[in-house]
Write a protein that holds these residues in place. Structure first.
Motif, PDB file in Angstrom:
ATOM      1  N   TYR A 295       0.818  -1.219   0.000  1.00  0.00           N
ATOM      2  CA  TYR A 295       0.000   0.000   0.000  1.00  0.00           C
ATOM      3  C   TYR A 295       0.846   1.261   0.000  1.00  0.00           C
ATOM      4  O   TYR A 295       0.426   2.294  -0.522  1.00  0.00           O
ATOM      5  CB  TYR A 295      -0.969  -0.021   1.176  1.00  0.00           C
ATOM      6  CG  TYR A 295      -2.147  -0.931   0.916  1.00  0.00           C
ATOM      7  CD1 TYR A 295      -3.170  -0.549   0.056  1.00  0.00           C
ATOM      8  CD2 TYR A 295      -2.223  -2.196   1.506  1.00  0.00           C
ATOM      9  CE1 TYR A 295      -4.243  -1.393  -0.207  1.00  0.00           C
ATOM     10  CE2 TYR A 295      -3.296  -3.045   1.252  1.00  0.00           C
ATOM     11  CZ  TYR A 295      -4.301  -2.631   0.389  1.00  0.00           C
ATOM     12  OH  TYR A 295      -5.353  -3.468   0.120  1.00  0.00           O
TER      13      TYR A 295
ATOM     14  N   GLY B  99      -2.047  -1.294  -4.183  1.00  0.00           N
ATOM     15  CA  GLY B  99      -3.198  -1.820  -3.459  1.00  0.00           C
ATOM     16  C   GLY B  99      -4.152  -2.617  -4.321  1.00  0.00           C
ATOM     17  O   GLY B  99      -4.769  -3.589  -3.860  1.00  0.00           O
ATOM     18  N   ALA B 100      -4.296  -2.247  -5.593  1.00  0.00           N
ATOM     19  CA  ALA B 100      -5.208  -2.965  -6.490  1.00  0.00           C
ATOM     20  C   ALA B 100      -4.771  -4.415  -6.658  1.00  0.00           C
ATOM     21  O   ALA B 100      -5.603  -5.323  -6.783  1.00  0.00           O
ATOM     22  CB  ALA B 100      -5.268  -2.265  -7.844  1.00  0.00           C
ATOM     23  N   GLU B 101      -3.470  -4.666  -6.663  1.00  0.00           N
ATOM     24  CA  GLU B 101      -2.966  -6.027  -6.787  1.00  0.00           C
ATOM     25  C   GLU B 101      -3.356  -6.865  -5.578  1.00  0.00           C
ATOM     26  O   GLU B 101      -3.700  -8.043  -5.702  1.00  0.00           O
ATOM     27  CB  GLU B 101      -1.446  -6.010  -6.935  1.00  0.00           C
ATOM     28  CG  GLU B 101      -0.946  -5.363  -8.218  1.00  0.00           C
ATOM     29  CD  GLU B 101       0.570  -5.412  -8.313  1.00  0.00           C
ATOM     30  OE1 GLU B 101       1.170  -6.255  -7.618  1.00  0.00           O
ATOM     31  OE2 GLU B 101       1.144  -4.618  -9.065  1.00  0.00           O
TER      32      GLU B 101
ATOM     33  N   ALA C 267      -5.951  -6.636  -3.861  1.00  0.00           N
ATOM     34  CA  ALA C 267      -7.388  -6.930  -3.896  1.00  0.00           C
ATOM     35  C   ALA C 267      -7.739  -8.009  -4.913  1.00  0.00           C
ATOM     36  O   ALA C 267      -8.868  -8.499  -4.937  1.00  0.00           O
ATOM     37  CB  ALA C 267      -8.169  -5.659  -4.207  1.00  0.00           C
TER      38      ALA C 267
ATOM     39  N   PRO D 270      -8.676  -6.053   1.796  1.00  0.00           N
ATOM     40  CA  PRO D 270      -8.132  -5.363   0.610  1.00  0.00           C
ATOM     41  C   PRO D 270      -9.194  -5.114  -0.466  1.00  0.00           C
ATOM     42  O   PRO D 270      -9.155  -4.081  -1.150  1.00  0.00           O
ATOM     43  CB  PRO D 270      -7.052  -6.330   0.110  1.00  0.00           C
ATOM     44  CG  PRO D 270      -6.564  -6.997   1.349  1.00  0.00           C
ATOM     45  CD  PRO D 270      -7.817  -7.195   2.170  1.00  0.00           C
ATOM     46  N   LYS D 271     -10.153  -6.028  -0.597  1.00  0.00           N
ATOM     47  CA  LYS D 271     -11.241  -5.824  -1.560  1.00  0.00           C
ATOM     48  C   LYS D 271     -12.146  -4.666  -1.116  1.00  0.00           C
ATOM     49  O   LYS D 271     -12.631  -3.880  -1.939  1.00  0.00           O
ATOM     50  CB  LYS D 271     -12.053  -7.117  -1.701  1.00  0.00           C
ATOM     51  CG  LYS D 271     -11.285  -8.281  -2.317  1.00  0.00           C
ATOM     52  CD  LYS D 271     -12.166  -9.510  -2.453  1.00  0.00           C
ATOM     53  CE  LYS D 271     -11.381 -10.703  -2.978  1.00  0.00           C
ATOM     54  NZ  LYS D 271     -10.862 -10.504  -4.346  1.00  0.00           N
TER      55      LYS D 271
ATOM     56  N   ASP E  54     -10.363  -1.446  -1.760  1.00  0.00           N
ATOM     57  CA  ASP E  54     -10.295  -1.149  -3.190  1.00  0.00           C
ATOM     58  C   ASP E  54     -11.561  -0.471  -3.699  1.00  0.00           C
ATOM     59  O   ASP E  54     -11.529   0.249  -4.702  1.00  0.00           O
ATOM     60  CB  ASP E  54     -10.043  -2.443  -3.971  1.00  0.00           C
ATOM     61  CG  ASP E  54      -9.583  -2.186  -5.394  1.00  0.00           C
ATOM     62  OD1 ASP E  54      -8.681  -1.342  -5.574  1.00  0.00           O
ATOM     63  OD2 ASP E  54     -10.131  -2.819  -6.321  1.00  0.00           O
ATOM     64  N   THR E  55     -12.686  -0.714  -3.023  1.00  0.00           N
ATOM     65  CA  THR E  55     -13.961  -0.122  -3.447  1.00  0.00           C
ATOM     66  C   THR E  55     -14.319   1.129  -2.635  1.00  0.00           C
ATOM     67  O   THR E  55     -15.327   1.770  -2.898  1.00  0.00           O
ATOM     68  CB  THR E  55     -15.096  -1.149  -3.295  1.00  0.00           C
ATOM     69  OG1 THR E  55     -15.216  -1.516  -1.920  1.00  0.00           O
ATOM     70  CG2 THR E  55     -14.821  -2.394  -4.134  1.00  0.00           C
TER      71      THR E  55
ATOM     72  N   LYS F 108      -7.079   3.523  -0.511  1.00  0.00           N
ATOM     73  CA  LYS F 108      -5.645   3.233  -0.478  1.00  0.00           C
ATOM     74  C   LYS F 108      -4.976   3.877   0.727  1.00  0.00           C
ATOM     75  O   LYS F 108      -4.121   3.275   1.382  1.00  0.00           O
ATOM     76  CB  LYS F 108      -4.992   3.717  -1.774  1.00  0.00           C
ATOM     77  CG  LYS F 108      -5.421   2.927  -3.011  1.00  0.00           C
ATOM     78  CD  LYS F 108      -4.730   3.430  -4.256  1.00  0.00           C
ATOM     79  CE  LYS F 108      -5.178   2.624  -5.484  1.00  0.00           C
ATOM     80  NZ  LYS F 108      -4.545   3.103  -6.730  1.00  0.00           N
TER      81      LYS F 108
END
Length: 465
Positions: A135, A140-142, A144, A310-311, A314-315, A320
């Motif tokens: 992060y 961070g997207a990875e 999730a 993390p999911k 991400d939303t 982040k």
């Protein structure tokens, strides 16, 4: 010269054990002791284990049961361990021997618990550092993505590297000593940890749909109450408050004689319970909103923190940044507990061996790194290796938390109630002020705690079978 308690001596509880290491380095203030002990109690168990157990066992009713048990059961055991430590000035092994040499075996069992826990705990601590790195580097997207966590922990190298980093950070603080290391670091970490918990918890409530999850979390529904709720809350209390593993005895040995022991325990409980409460407040409403009210989304163990959250981040608007702050919080919590685990191990061997403290610290660091390797590889190339049907890490976790800790606590209660007598502990508490909860303590330590501990032990074994 050592003075040993004799159980046949009616005045046994009147005896003083003034043979302690008067020159032994200890905490410089009551606040330093409280922060250090609270830091030990506040760990990964508060951040992810408490929320998913609360969600699984009825939300508000679990929270209510946990608080009741904390101020009765947890209070009594913590008072006992800290009083034993302060009275003898020793770590667990020599503490029990100082009170009655025939029962030194209790100290050995208690001392084995942190030795087992520390290496695999550092593996999880390494996972936390990995996610914090993710992060802070904008990836961070990875984290999730589906399968990211499993892919990471099954790697033969990366998790071990992060585990070694975590062990090194822990060792640095322990090497600095009780006053310059543990006390100073704890007095900084604990207030920051509490403030971060409150901040993220409040932010969590701003998410659309989170309020329903918050109501579920704090409103007791007595129709959800069962014996499983009590057993789960009791098990979490054990896990959360660093009981029955020699830590509180060790920290008690560093406590000043003039400090109020009962008041200190109450303050430690407040810190520990507050962080657990705010952890549930920042996780349950957010995941509840993310999953559309599906409580099963919370019942994922370690996966809750490394897969589901993390999911959610991400939303989330500003997710982040929130995630980065969250994993800073988790790392602080993990470190405060790992420091107490390592310090307890170092103290045990310092009491037993005539070796310089720094040598023991380095040896514990290196050996722990080696012992941690199988726990890490157990999720990867050694995943086929099963101990009693469990992965290597899960096996060590089960043996230490579900078997050895209840046995240690049960033996400690029996030792206090029938060998040295509760008055021995009560007199130590009353060195400074009256023991206001003396009657409650005597009932709990002599009757209620042993019964609950037997129930926990039996339920653990039945649950495994």
């Amino acid at each position: 010269m050592k003075l040993y308690a004799c159980p046949k001596d009616e005045n046994n509880s009147e005896r003083e054990y003034e043979n302690m290491d008067d020159k032994k380095t200890g905490f410089t203030s009551k606040l330093g002791f409280v922060f250090a002990a609270a830091g030990s109690a506040v760990g990964l168990g508060n951040i992810w284990r408490f929320p998913y157990l609360a969600a699984k066992y009825g939300g508000g009713i679990f929270l209510l049961v946990y608080i009741v048990l904390a101020v009765t059961f947890g209070f009594s055991l913590m008072v006992t361990e800290i009083a034993i430590g302060r009275k003898t000035g020793k770590s667990a092994v020599k503490a029990f021997a100082s009170l009655d040499r025939r029962f030194s075996f209790i100290g050995y069992i208690a001392s084995a618990v942190p030795i087992i826990i520390f290496p695999y705990y550092c593996v999880i601590g390494g996972w936390v550092i990995k996610y914090l790195t993710i992060y802070f580097t904008g990836q961070g997207a990875e984290a999730a993505a589906d399968g990211y966590f499993d892919g990471f922990i099954s790697s033969p190298v990366s998790p071990i590297v992060f585990t070694c980093i975590f062990i090194f950070l822990t060792a640095v603080v322990v090497l600095m000593g009780v006053q310059k290391g543990i006390e100073k670091v704890s007095t900084v970490m604990m207030p920051v940890l509490v403030l971060l918990s409150i901040g993220i918890a409040v932010y969590s409530l701003t998410i659309d749909g989170a309020w329903e999850g918050f109501i579920y979390y704090i409103k007791p529904n007595f129709s959800d109450f069962s014996i499983k709720t009590v057993v789960a809350a009791m098990g979490q209390l054990f896990y959360s408050m660093s009981l029955a593993m020699g830590i509180m005895i060790t920290y008690g040995s560093y406590m000043r004689r003039e400090d109020n022991l009962e008041g200190s325990v109450r303050q430690i409980e407040i810190f520990d319970t507050a962080v657990a409460f705010f952890s549930g407040m920042m996780i349950i409403p957010a995941v509840y909103a993310f999953s559309g009210g599906d409580k099963d989304a919370l019942n994922q163990g370690a996966g809750l923190m490394f897969v589901t959250l993390p999911k959610v981040f991400d939303t989330m608007y500003g997710g982040k940044l929130v995630a980065a702050v969250f994993f800073v919080l988790v790392l602080l919590a993990a470190l405060t507990s790992s420091i107490s685990l390592m310090e307890t191990i170092v103290s045990i061997f310092s009491d037993k061996l005539k070796v310089k403290r720094w040598v023991i610290c380095v040896c514990v660091m290196l050996i722990s790194a080696e012992v941690a390797v199988p726990s890490s590889l157990g999720y990867g190339i050694w995943s086929d290796v099963k101990l009693l049907g469990r992965s290597i890490l899960d096996f060590f976790d089960f043996i230490s938390n579900n078997i050895m800790m209840p046995i240690t606590a049960l033996l400690t209660c029996i030792f206090v109630a029938f060998v040295i007598k509760p008055k021995t502990i009560e007199d130590e508490v009353e060195r400074t002020e009256n023991f206001r909860s003396k009657k409650l303590y005597r009932i709990m330590i002599s009757f209620v705690c042993p019964v609950f501990l037997v129930v926990i032990l039996i339920s653990s074994v039945i649950g495994y079978v």
